[in-house]
Design a protein around this motif. Structure first.
Motif, PDB file in Angstrom:
ATOM      1  N   LEU A   1       0.822  -1.210   0.000  1.00 13.40           N
ATOM      2  CA  LEU A   1       0.000   0.000   0.000  1.00 13.40           C
ATOM      3  C   LEU A   1       0.856   1.261   0.000  1.00 13.40           C
ATOM      4  CD1 LEU A   1      -2.843  -0.982   2.503  1.00 13.40           C
ATOM      5  CD2 LEU A   1      -2.961  -0.891   0.001  1.00 13.40           C
ATOM      6  N   GLN A   2       2.050   1.167   0.569  1.00 15.67           N
ATOM      7  CA  GLN A   2       2.930   2.325   0.627  1.00 15.67           C
ATOM      8  C   GLN A   2       3.743   2.499  -0.656  1.00 15.67           C
ATOM      9  OE1 GLN A   2       5.281   1.771   4.154  1.00 15.67           O
ATOM     10  NE2 GLN A   2       3.542   2.057   5.547  1.00 15.67           N
ATOM     11  N   SER A   3       4.198   1.354  -1.235  1.00 13.91           N
ATOM     12  CA  SER A   3       5.157   1.463  -2.351  1.00 13.91           C
ATOM     13  C   SER A   3       4.626   1.013  -3.698  1.00 13.91           C
ATOM     14  CB  SER A   3       6.401   0.627  -2.031  1.00 13.91           C
ATOM     15  OG  SER A   3       6.053  -0.752  -1.975  1.00 13.91           O
ATOM     16  N   ARG A   4       3.554   0.207  -3.695  1.00 16.07           N
ATOM     17  CA  ARG A   4       3.024  -0.433  -4.903  1.00 16.07           C
ATOM     18  C   ARG A   4       4.107  -1.246  -5.616  1.00 16.07           C
ATOM     19  NH1 ARG A   4      -0.733   1.793  -2.626  1.00 16.07           N
ATOM     20  NH2 ARG A   4      -2.604   2.662  -3.615  1.00 16.07           N
ATOM     21  N   ASP A   5       5.071  -1.706  -4.853  1.00 18.34           N
ATOM     22  CA  ASP A   5       6.171  -2.516  -5.404  1.00 18.34           C
ATOM     23  C   ASP A   5       5.670  -3.950  -5.613  1.00 18.34           C
ATOM     24  OD1 ASP A   5       8.445  -3.876  -6.045  1.00 18.34           O
ATOM     25  OD2 ASP A   5       9.650  -3.089  -4.377  1.00 18.34           O
ATOM     26  N   GLU A   6       5.814  -4.453  -6.855  1.00 21.46           N
ATOM     27  CA  GLU A   6       5.287  -5.778  -7.163  1.00 21.46           C
ATOM     28  C   GLU A   6       6.063  -6.903  -6.474  1.00 21.46           C
ATOM     29  OE1 GLU A   6       4.670  -6.529 -11.259  1.00 21.46           O
ATOM     30  OE2 GLU A   6       3.160  -4.940 -11.472  1.00 21.46           O
ATOM     31  N   THR A   7       7.186  -6.563  -5.859  1.00 14.94           N
ATOM     32  CA  THR A   7       7.902  -7.568  -5.054  1.00 14.94           C
ATOM     33  C   THR A   7       7.015  -8.078  -3.932  1.00 14.94           C
ATOM     34  OG1 THR A   7       9.998  -6.445  -5.510  1.00 14.94           O
ATOM     35  CG2 THR A   7       9.979  -8.004  -3.690  1.00 14.94           C
ATOM     36  N   ALA A   8       6.162  -7.181  -3.416  1.00 16.91           N
ATOM     37  CA  ALA A   8       5.250  -7.567  -2.338  1.00 16.91           C
ATOM     38  C   ALA A   8       4.249  -8.615  -2.836  1.00 16.91           C
ATOM     39  CB  ALA A   8       4.518  -6.343  -1.806  1.00 16.91           C
ATOM     40  N   LEU A   9       3.828  -8.473  -4.099  1.00 15.73           N
ATOM     41  CA  LEU A   9       2.894  -9.457  -4.653  1.00 15.73           C
ATOM     42  C   LEU A   9       3.553 -10.834  -4.766  1.00 15.73           C
ATOM     43  CD1 LEU A   9       1.153  -7.372  -7.478  1.00 15.73           C
ATOM     44  CD2 LEU A   9       0.336  -7.842  -5.157  1.00 15.73           C
ATOM     45  N   TYR A  10       4.853 -10.832  -5.080  1.00 17.68           N
ATOM     46  CA  TYR A  10       5.582 -12.112  -5.134  1.00 17.68           C
ATOM     47  C   TYR A  10       5.664 -12.727  -3.736  1.00 17.68           C
ATOM     48  CZ  TYR A  10       9.455 -15.388  -5.474  1.00 17.68           C
ATOM     49  OH  TYR A  10      10.236 -16.502  -5.397  1.00 17.68           O
ATOM     50  N   LYS A  11       5.905 -11.855  -2.745  1.00 14.73           N
ATOM     51  CA  LYS A  11       5.998 -12.344  -1.369  1.00 14.73           C
ATOM     52  C   LYS A  11       4.678 -12.965  -0.903  1.00 14.73           C
ATOM     53  CE  LYS A  11       9.504  -9.043   0.288  1.00 14.73           C
ATOM     54  NZ  LYS A  11       9.720  -7.884   1.190  1.00 14.73           N
ATOM     55  N   VAL A  12       3.579 -12.310  -1.260  1.00 12.56           N
ATOM     56  CA  VAL A  12       2.279 -12.818  -0.820  1.00 12.56           C
ATOM     57  C   VAL A  12       1.926 -14.110  -1.553  1.00 12.56           C
ATOM     58  CG1 VAL A  12       0.587 -11.752  -2.388  1.00 12.56           C
ATOM     59  CG2 VAL A  12       0.040 -12.001   0.023  1.00 12.56           C
ATOM     60  N   SER A  13       2.417 -14.251  -2.793  1.00 13.40           N
ATOM     61  CA  SER A  13       2.207 -15.493  -3.527  1.00 13.40           C
ATOM     62  C   SER A  13       2.913 -16.648  -2.827  1.00 13.40           C
ATOM     63  CB  SER A  13       2.728 -15.342  -4.956  1.00 13.40           C
ATOM     64  OG  SER A  13       2.545 -16.546  -5.673  1.00 13.40           O
ATOM     65  N   MET A  14       4.126 -16.386  -2.324  1.00 14.79           N
ATOM     66  CA  MET A  14       4.857 -17.405  -1.570  1.00 14.79           C
ATOM     67  C   MET A  14       4.175 -17.698  -0.236  1.00 14.79           C
ATOM     68  SD  MET A  14       7.396 -18.401  -3.442  1.00 14.79           S
ATOM     69  CE  MET A  14       6.171 -18.253  -4.760  1.00 14.79           C
ATOM     70  N   LEU A  15       3.642 -16.628   0.368  1.00 17.23           N
ATOM     71  CA  LEU A  15       2.956 -16.781   1.655  1.00 17.23           C
ATOM     72  C   LEU A  15       1.713 -17.661   1.521  1.00 17.23           C
ATOM     73  CD1 LEU A  15       2.848 -15.925   4.668  1.00 17.23           C
ATOM     74  CD2 LEU A  15       1.465 -13.965   3.932  1.00 17.23           C
ATOM     75  N   SER A  16       1.083 -17.635   0.352  1.00 18.99           N
ATOM     76  CA  SER A  16      -0.142 -18.405   0.140  1.00 18.99           C
ATOM     77  C   SER A  16       0.086 -19.902   0.365  1.00 18.99           C
ATOM     78  CB  SER A  16      -0.669 -18.171  -1.276  1.00 18.99           C
ATOM     79  OG  SER A  16       0.245 -18.664  -2.244  1.00 18.99           O
TER      80      SER A  16
ATOM     81  N   GLY B   1      -5.372  -3.006  -2.009  1.00 20.54           N
ATOM     82  CA  GLY B   1      -5.404  -4.166  -1.114  1.00 20.54           C
ATOM     83  C   GLY B   1      -6.079  -5.365  -1.749  1.00 20.54           C
ATOM     84  N   PHE B   2      -7.073  -5.098  -2.610  1.00 21.17           N
ATOM     85  CA  PHE B   2      -7.767  -6.185  -3.282  1.00 21.17           C
ATOM     86  C   PHE B   2      -6.814  -6.955  -4.201  1.00 21.17           C
ATOM     87  CE2 PHE B   2     -10.385  -7.939  -6.710  1.00 21.17           C
ATOM     88  CZ  PHE B   2     -11.270  -8.712  -5.964  1.00 21.17           C
ATOM     89  N   GLU B   3      -5.848  -6.219  -4.810  1.00 17.73           N
ATOM     90  CA  GLU B   3      -4.855  -6.879  -5.667  1.00 17.73           C
ATOM     91  C   GLU B   3      -4.019  -7.875  -4.851  1.00 17.73           C
ATOM     92  OE1 GLU B   3      -2.415  -4.354  -8.088  1.00 17.73           O
ATOM     93  OE2 GLU B   3      -4.010  -2.843  -8.239  1.00 17.73           O
ATOM     94  N   VAL B   4      -3.667  -7.454  -3.638  1.00 18.05           N
ATOM     95  CA  VAL B   4      -2.875  -8.337  -2.765  1.00 18.05           C
ATOM     96  C   VAL B   4      -3.697  -9.561  -2.373  1.00 18.05           C
ATOM     97  CG1 VAL B   4      -1.604  -8.509  -0.597  1.00 18.05           C
ATOM     98  CG2 VAL B   4      -1.567  -6.367  -1.904  1.00 18.05           C
ATOM     99  N   LEU B   5      -4.968  -9.331  -1.994  1.00 13.41           N
ATOM    100  CA  LEU B   5      -5.846 -10.439  -1.610  1.00 13.41           C
ATOM    101  C   LEU B   5      -6.032 -11.410  -2.781  1.00 13.41           C
ATOM    102  CD1 LEU B   5      -7.824 -11.843   0.324  1.00 13.41           C
ATOM    103  CD2 LEU B   5      -9.619 -10.322  -0.529  1.00 13.41           C
ATOM    104  N   LEU B   6      -6.223 -10.864  -3.992  1.00 15.79           N
ATOM    105  CA  LEU B   6      -6.422 -11.701  -5.172  1.00 15.79           C
ATOM    106  C   LEU B   6      -5.188 -12.551  -5.437  1.00 15.79           C
ATOM    107  CD1 LEU B   6      -8.318 -12.385  -7.529  1.00 15.79           C
ATOM    108  CD2 LEU B   6      -7.227 -10.547  -8.827  1.00 15.79           C
ATOM    109  N   GLU B   7      -4.008 -11.944  -5.281  1.00 15.09           N
ATOM    110  CA  GLU B   7      -2.761 -12.685  -5.476  1.00 15.09           C
ATOM    111  C   GLU B   7      -2.635 -13.812  -4.443  1.00 15.09           C
ATOM    112  OE1 GLU B   7       0.548 -13.602  -7.618  1.00 15.09           O
ATOM    113  OE2 GLU B   7      -0.751 -11.880  -8.060  1.00 15.09           O
ATOM    114  N   LEU B   8      -3.022 -13.498  -3.205  1.00 16.67           N
ATOM    115  CA  LEU B   8      -2.969 -14.494  -2.127  1.00 16.67           C
ATOM    116  C   LEU B   8      -3.896 -15.673  -2.431  1.00 16.67           C
ATOM    117  CD1 LEU B   8      -2.011 -15.316   0.750  1.00 16.67           C
ATOM    118  CD2 LEU B   8      -3.977 -14.062   1.638  1.00 16.67           C
ATOM    119  N   MET B   9      -5.138 -15.369  -2.844  1.00 17.98           N
ATOM    120  CA  MET B   9      -6.116 -16.418  -3.096  1.00 17.98           C
ATOM    121  C   MET B   9      -5.757 -17.243  -4.331  1.00 17.98           C
ATOM    122  SD  MET B   9      -8.048 -16.124  -0.542  1.00 17.98           S
ATOM    123  CE  MET B   9      -9.534 -17.071  -0.840  1.00 17.98           C
ATOM    124  N   MET B  10      -5.207 -16.574  -5.357  1.00 18.88           N
ATOM    125  CA  MET B  10      -4.790 -17.309  -6.557  1.00 18.88           C
ATOM    126  C   MET B  10      -3.632 -18.257  -6.226  1.00 18.88           C
ATOM    127  SD  MET B  10      -5.018 -14.441  -9.600  1.00 18.88           S
ATOM    128  CE  MET B  10      -4.250 -15.544 -10.780  1.00 18.88           C
TER     129      MET B  10
END
Length: 365
Positions: free
Chosen positions: A26-41, A81-90
């Motif tokens: 939410l602070q940086s919009r850095d797509e690295t966070a999306l990769y992290k959440v994908s791993m967290l899933s 935040g919805f983008e992060v949630l979607l990445e997590l659920m996918m």
């Protein structure tokens, strides 16, 4: 559905990790966070966290983050935040699909393996059956002719050769019989073959069968339960005699000549505990468990055996819901202990034994 304490702890840990990643994005919009959440899933899937719980967690974390934000900023945060949630659920869905596929493959492999093992066990039983049947006739012939040669030969050396042939044939016959018994035990015994029996009578029959062998060696078999009025009732198959026969026969075989074998029965709560004591050299500590495995015996010079006797005893008594082990006897020698459930407790312990042996019967023998 309420979560157990372990699941709550897992969810709390994952919630903290997710909150950090969500704030970072939410602070940086850095797509690295999306990769992290994908791993967290994958961690969510491994922890068996239900998707509904994941959604609840996201809303809790998100509401904590946007609390006090201006409406416009909160809406933008919501979309991000919805983008992060979607990445997590996918990521969760992919991990779950892989998990299902893996278990499906494991199940298919296990089913195929089980079928192959059942076929291998069936062929093993057939092989032993054929061997037992086909070797009996020639062995009987060898025994008969060796006795005839010994009786009619005038040369003492020929007589000795005949005795050796006879002894070898008898040993082969014993090995075939043991292999057949062990194979039958591994295949299981139907419930209808279990009958109410007196442990006292079973032991007396076994001792009587072995009396001639004991007397030939000068060994006295002492019954330490003779004075008791108790009959020691059990639910047992005919194989129970094999259990005690192998253990008492070993005591005679490994004990010194002109000695004693003591057989006792004790009350051990839900079980009767039979002790068979000899006055031999004992069993080394590193062999106390191994001697109950197939083709392993406590080697002594001049003593032959198939190495199946105690394996038969172990499998046979476990089938009854009991156990067998060996301890050092005070003053020297060994005591083999055998436990068998009392009649009123038999069903309870035999059910547990069936579950345990069921897995082992799936193994290649």
């Amino acid at each position: 559905m309420a979560l157990c304490e372990v699941e709550m702890e897992a969810l709390d840990g994952l919630k903290k990790e997710y909150a950090e990643i969500l704030r970072e994005y939410l602070q940086s919009r850095d797509e690295t966070a999306l990769y992290k959440v994908s791993m967290l899933s994958r961690k969510f899937q491994e922890a068996r966290i239900d998707p509904d719980r994941i959604l609840e967690m996201h809303l809790e974390v998100f509401n904590e983050i946007v609390e006090g934000m201006p409406p416009k900023k909160a809406i933008n945060a919501y979309n991000a935040g919805f983008e992060v949630l979607l990445e997590l659920m996918m990521g969760y869905a992919v991990a779950y699909r892989e998990y299902v596929e893996m278990h499906k493959n494991l199940y298919e492999m296990a089913s195929e393996f089980s079928e192959k093992l059942q076929e291998a066990n069936r062929l093993q039983e057939l092989f032993i059956s054929i061997i037992s049947h086909d070797l009996k006739n020639p062995l009987t012939t060898v025994l008969g002719y060796s006795e005839l040669i010994e009786a009619r030969a005038e040369d003492e050396q020929i007589k000795e050769f005949a005795r050796k042939i006879k002894k070898a044939a008898e040993k082969m016959n014993e090995l075939i019989s043991d292999a057949r018994t062990y194979s039958k035990l591994r295949m299981g015994v139907p419930d209808e073959e279990f009958k109410e029996k007196s442990l006292k009578e079973v032991l007396s029959e076994v001792i009587e069968d072995l009396r001639e062998k004991a007397e030939a060696k000068g060994v006295e078999i002492e019954k330490a339960y003779e004075g008791s009025e108790e009959t020691y009732q059990v639910l047992a198959a005919e194989f129970l005699k094999n259990v005690f026969a192998n253990v008492i026969d070993n005591a005679i075989k490994y004990g010194p000549a002109e000695s004693k074998v003591i057989v006792e029965i004790k009350d051990e709560g839900d079980f009767w505990k039979v002790g068979v004591r000899d006055f031999g050299e004992g069993v080394p500590d590193d062999a106390k468990e191994a001697i109950f495995e197939r083709f392993v015996r406590n080697d002594k010079k001049g003593i032959k055996g198939s190495g199946l006797g105690l394996a038969i005893a172990k499998t046979g008594i476990e089938m009854h819901g009991g156990g067998i082990w060996v301890e050092d006897a005070p003053g020297g020698g060994s005591i083999f202990y055998i436990t068998i459930p009392k009649l009123q407790h038999s069903d309870k312990y035999r059910k547990g034994a069936k579950r345990s042996l069921g897995g082992r019967r799936g193994e290649a023998s």
